[in-house]
Scaffold this motif. Structure first.
Motif, PDB file in Angstrom:
ATOM      1  N   MET A 113       0.821  -1.212   0.000  1.00  0.00           N
ATOM      2  CA  MET A 113       0.000   0.000   0.000  1.00  0.00           C
ATOM      3  C   MET A 113       0.856   1.264   0.000  1.00  0.00           C
ATOM      4  N   LEU A 114       2.007   1.201   0.682  1.00  0.00           N
ATOM      5  CA  LEU A 114       2.896   2.364   0.669  1.00  0.00           C
ATOM      6  C   LEU A 114       3.541   2.556  -0.704  1.00  0.00           C
ATOM      7  N   VAL A 115       3.825   1.460  -1.401  1.00  0.00           N
ATOM      8  CA  VAL A 115       4.303   1.579  -2.782  1.00  0.00           C
ATOM      9  C   VAL A 115       3.235   2.246  -3.640  1.00  0.00           C
ATOM     10  N   ALA A 116       1.999   1.796  -3.469  1.00  0.00           N
ATOM     11  CA  ALA A 116       0.903   2.403  -4.227  1.00  0.00           C
ATOM     12  C   ALA A 116       0.747   3.878  -3.871  1.00  0.00           C
ATOM     13  N   ASP A 117       0.957   4.215  -2.600  1.00  0.00           N
ATOM     14  CA  ASP A 117       0.866   5.609  -2.173  1.00  0.00           C
ATOM     15  C   ASP A 117       1.919   6.460  -2.875  1.00  0.00           C
ATOM     16  N   LEU A 118       3.132   5.936  -2.966  1.00  0.00           N
ATOM     17  CA  LEU A 118       4.202   6.671  -3.652  1.00  0.00           C
ATOM     18  C   LEU A 118       3.885   6.827  -5.138  1.00  0.00           C
ATOM     19  N   LEU A 119       3.498   5.730  -5.774  1.00  0.00           N
ATOM     20  CA  LEU A 119       3.195   5.803  -7.202  1.00  0.00           C
ATOM     21  C   LEU A 119       1.980   6.693  -7.459  1.00  0.00           C
ATOM     22  N   GLY A 120       1.053   6.707  -6.505  1.00  0.00           N
ATOM     23  CA  GLY A 120      -0.141   7.506  -6.683  1.00  0.00           C
ATOM     24  C   GLY A 120       0.132   8.999  -6.693  1.00  0.00           C
ATOM     25  N   ALA A 121       1.262   9.412  -6.137  1.00  0.00           N
ATOM     26  CA  ALA A 121       1.626  10.825  -6.172  1.00  0.00           C
ATOM     27  C   ALA A 121       2.198  11.233  -7.519  1.00  0.00           C
ATOM     28  N   LEU A 122       2.477  10.260  -8.386  1.00  0.00           N
ATOM     29  CA  LEU A 122       3.198  10.570  -9.623  1.00  0.00           C
ATOM     30  C   LEU A 122       2.520  10.045 -10.879  1.00  0.00           C
ATOM     31  N   LEU A 123       1.690   9.035 -10.757  1.00  0.00           N
ATOM     32  CA  LEU A 123       1.193   8.333 -11.940  1.00  0.00           C
ATOM     33  C   LEU A 123      -0.325   8.264 -11.949  1.00  0.00           C
ATOM     34  N   PRO A 124      -0.914   8.063 -13.102  1.00  0.00           N
ATOM     35  CA  PRO A 124      -2.345   7.805 -13.175  1.00  0.00           C
ATOM     36  C   PRO A 124      -2.668   6.420 -12.654  1.00  0.00           C
ATOM     37  N   VAL A 125      -3.977   6.137 -12.597  1.00  0.00           N
ATOM     38  CA  VAL A 125      -4.433   4.891 -11.992  1.00  0.00           C
ATOM     39  C   VAL A 125      -3.763   3.675 -12.618  1.00  0.00           C
ATOM     40  N   ALA A 126      -3.692   3.621 -13.931  1.00  0.00           N
ATOM     41  CA  ALA A 126      -3.124   2.446 -14.599  1.00  0.00           C
ATOM     42  C   ALA A 126      -1.668   2.244 -14.201  1.00  0.00           C
ATOM     43  N   GLY A 127      -0.915   3.334 -14.123  1.00  0.00           N
ATOM     44  CA  GLY A 127       0.488   3.220 -13.726  1.00  0.00           C
ATOM     45  C   GLY A 127       0.642   2.783 -12.289  1.00  0.00           C
ATOM     46  N   VAL A 128      -0.227   3.303 -11.406  1.00  0.00           N
ATOM     47  CA  VAL A 128      -0.185   2.901 -10.003  1.00  0.00           C
ATOM     48  C   VAL A 128      -0.446   1.408  -9.865  1.00  0.00           C
ATOM     49  N   LEU A 129      -1.482   0.933 -10.501  1.00  0.00           N
ATOM     50  CA  LEU A 129      -1.843  -0.483 -10.394  1.00  0.00           C
ATOM     51  C   LEU A 129      -0.788  -1.380 -11.034  1.00  0.00           C
ATOM     52  N   ALA A 130      -0.254  -0.967 -12.179  1.00  0.00           N
ATOM     53  CA  ALA A 130       0.755  -1.786 -12.858  1.00  0.00           C
ATOM     54  C   ALA A 130       2.030  -1.872 -12.027  1.00  0.00           C
ATOM     55  N   GLY A 131       2.499  -0.719 -11.536  1.00  0.00           N
ATOM     56  CA  GLY A 131       3.716  -0.731 -10.730  1.00  0.00           C
ATOM     57  C   GLY A 131       3.547  -1.503  -9.440  1.00  0.00           C
TER      58      GLY A 131
END
Length: 706
Positions: A89-107
């Motif tokens: 979830m913290l990885v998703a939190d970091l990616l969520g500050a920089l990427l759209p939904v698809a990028g967050v979920l993929a990463g």
């Protein structure tokens, strides 16, 4: 974000078998330390292994979780799984500050499906990597929100879990350099000011770790060469690509399909993605699900007062920098957290790069930032197949070299160890159902790389639930390991554990003679003494006790021992019996020759000739144990006269015959080094081809995964 919750459910399904794994290897030692050592005393020392000082993830973790789990591995695995899910979830939190939904979920999916995570969740002791991961990501999340104190507390917890966390200041510096927030300066001085508190904490903890290392009896060796660091970076790329065993990945992918349930659940994430993503408008990657640019949030990287939006608010983000800047930050993060693995790259395992994988997740998310529903379905299938193929490779590395291309601790290693631990535990209980208190068990052989016997027998104590028991490898038998306690000797015959010398009422002479051939003379002395104390054959025991003492360096005690059983030096008697032995050999009477040689030895115990001839004659004696006695006499002859090349040659060949390869290899290398011409001897050449053949760096099963 509902899609993230579905992804997490898929991850739980993926790792369900790993979460049900038993205790393995180091786990038993950490468990026992938590049970037997006062808590504060345990914190003042490096710990059960003595290699690193990781008090939070070792001493504290096992002391706290142990009572809650009631000693059952499932409780520990649940805690580890929760740490893993928090990290996801913290990885998703970091990616969520920089990427759209698809990028967050993929990463995030990439991070969760990385093959190295299988080891993290299969081995209880990997709590250290999971705690360091959660601590670093928590510190980073608080830092992005301008909350320095909780960030430092998380960072301190991460440092106390594993040294890999010490690289966080480098990751923060890369963040401020490549992902600056509106109004945040990017010059070197400002960056240094922002990371200074973390750098000070990292240096302070490094000092503690170094001080504890100086107190450790068995610190982990460190290789600080540039080659080691280069190998560490290369293996980081391997691990992030899931290439734990590159040689076998193609065959493994061809024979292993994805797990069905996790694949179905992961594919369901596609519901929250659009069927088609229109061309992006705007300069950044941060677009919402419909493709429109996200609303910018002015949040400073170190001291801003406006917090960054959580991942659930997908339409409210920081203005993302260009792809190149994000990829640069991802690369810097991955390399920074790979650097601590450099000094131990000689024994690298893919899970060393758990923290570096966060950089890989960001890079993966950037590349798939505009994936649509159909791309996600293909991604889900690809991740599932990739994970199944990589974790199913039936191989692990055994040699310690930086440039070995297979991970040392792989899922296969632990699957194999779990199976062997289970079978060996059941066999041990069958062979020794009720050991007396304080019994010492000595294992002459065990399956290679089983992880069954570690330290002084924490696993054996766990099997019998008896804290007085101890166990060791046979070669470690000595007065300190055996003392006067009851002893049981066992060996693995290739199929199961069986007793060693179980039919003998007094096995001490055989134990001591084994140790002589292993070159463990102090242990042999203790065995011979115990044989004397328990009424064994006085002549044989005192004769070989003298040799063990002499080869251990105590000449006075050796001569006193020989004198005590009647041996004394008389060159006339020695010469007469040696001549009589020669005549008997010429006449073909080897039995009479051996009798004369034994008498000659009694009157010239330090003269090598009789020992060499007696050893050579006894090599052809078919009686039980005669071959062992022959090798012992040859060892004495070679020790007394290192220039007796024939005796040394026969010793090498004999040791190889009885499968004491390591000792035979040592003797062969010494002989060939001193007399290079011996390498051309036909018999030694054949032995050399077998003994000196380089061992393969990888154990690889041809019988499938289990």
């Amino acid at each position: 974000m509902p899609g993230l919750l579905v992804l997490i459910a898929a991850a739980v399904a993926l790792y369900w078998d790993a979460i049900r794994s038993p205790f393995l290897n180091d786990d038993f030692m950490f468990l026992e330390q938590a049970q037997r050592t006062p808590f504060l005393a345990s914190l003042a020392a490096p710990g059960a292994l003595g290699n690193y000082y990781r008090p939070l993830s070792r001493q504290v973790y096992f002391a706290v979780v142990g009572p809650l789990a009631h000693g059952h591995p499932l409780g520990f695995h649940v805690v580890n799984a929760l740490l893993f899910l928090v990290a996801v979830m913290l990885v998703a939190d970091l990616l969520g500050a920089l990427l759209p939904v698809a990028g967050v979920l993929a990463g995030t999916a990439y991070f969760a499906w990385l093959p190295l995570q299988h080891v993290n969740l299969m081995w209880v002791s990997c709590s250290q990597d999971l705690m360091a991961l959660a601590g670093v990501l928590g510190a980073f999340a608080f830092h992005r929100r301008g909350r320095t104190l909780p960030a430092l507390l998380c960072f301190a917890a991460a440092c106390a879990s594993k040294e890999t966390a010490l690289a966080l200041p480098l990751g923060l510096a890369a963040w401020q350099r490549f992902v600056p927030q509106p109004g945040a300066p990017r010059d070197a001085r400002s960056i240094a000011r922002g990371v200074a508190p973390y750098a000070v904490l990292a240096c302070a903890w490094a000092g503690v770790a170094i001080a504890m290392r100086a107190r450790s009896a068995a610190p982990a060796p460190l290789d600080l060469s540039l080659t080691a660091f280069a190998a560490g970076i290369v293996h980081m790329f391997q691990s992030l690509l899931g290439l734990e065993h590159p040689q076998g990945i193609a065959a493994s992918l061809a024979t292993h399909a994805p797990a069905v349930l996790p694949l179905v659940i992961l594919a369901g994430v596609a519901w929250w993605l659009p069927a088609r993503v229109p061309p992006a408008r705007g300069s950044g990657l941060c677009t919402d699900a419909a493709g429109a640019p996200g609303t910018a949030v002015a949040a400073r990287s170190a001291g801003g007062s406006v917090p960054a939006a959580p991942v659930t608010a997908v339409a409210t983000r920081l203005v993302a920098p260009p792809r190149t800047a994000l990829l640069a930050f991802a690369a810097c993060w991955a390399v920074a957290f790979a650097l601590p693995a450099g000094p131990v790259s000689y024994g690298w395992s893919s899970y060393y790069y758990t923290l570096a994988a966060v950089g890989g997740a960001l890079a993966f998310g950037v590349m798939l930032a505009r994936a649509d529903r159909w791309a996600w379905l293909m991604l889900a299938a690809g991740l599932g197949w990739w994970h199944a193929g990589s974790t199913a490779s039936p191989a692990f590395a055994t040699v310690e070299r930086p440039w070995v291309w297979t991970s040392h601790l792989t899922p296969f290693y632990f699957q194999r160890a779990a199976a062997l631990t289970d079978s060996l535990s059941r066999q041990l209980r069958r062979v020794v159902p009720h050991p007396a208190p304080h019994t010492r068990m000595f294992f002459a052989t065990l399956p290679s790389w089983a992880g069954f016997q570690m330290g002084n027998g924490a696993q054996v104590r766990a099997i019998y639930r008896d804290s007085t028991l101890e166990s060791y490898f046979y070669s470690r038998f000595s007065d300190s390991t055996a003392d006067a306690a009851p002893c049981r000797f066992l060996f693995w015959d290739g199929r199961e554990l069986v007793p060693l010398y179980a039919s003998m009422s007094n096995p001490w002479f055989q134990v001591g003679s084994d140790l002589v051939l292993l070159g463990r003379f102090a242990g042999a002395s203790h065995a011979f003494r115990r044989g004397l104390d328990t009424g064994g054959d006085r002549m044989d025991l005192m004769y070989w006790l003298g040799w063990s003492e002499l080869m251990s360096g105590d000449r006075g005690l050796a001569e006193n021992t020989w004198t005590a059983f009647g041996a004394h030096d008389d060159s006339l008697i020695w010469s007469a019996h040696l001549r009589a032995a020669h005549n008997a050999v010429v006449d073909g009477d080897t039995l009479n020759a051996r009798r004369h040689l034994i008498t000659a030895i009694e009157y010239g115990i330090g003269r090598p000739a009789a020992h060499a001839v007696l050893g050579e004659l006894m090599q052809h004696d078919p009686r039980p144990f005669a071959y062992k006695y022959a090798l012992m006499e040859l060892e004495v002859a070679a020790w007394l006269d290192p220039h007796d090349w024939e005796a040394r040659k026969n010793l090498v060949l004999g040791l190889a015959t009885v499968r004491l390869e390591e000792r035979a290899r040592q003797e062969l290398e010494s002989l060939v080094r001193e007399v290079p011409a011996m390498a051309r001897d036909p018999e030694l050449a054949r032995a050399s081809a077998r003994l000196l053949r380089p061992a393969g760096p990888v154990v690889e099963s041809t019988g499938g995964r289990r």
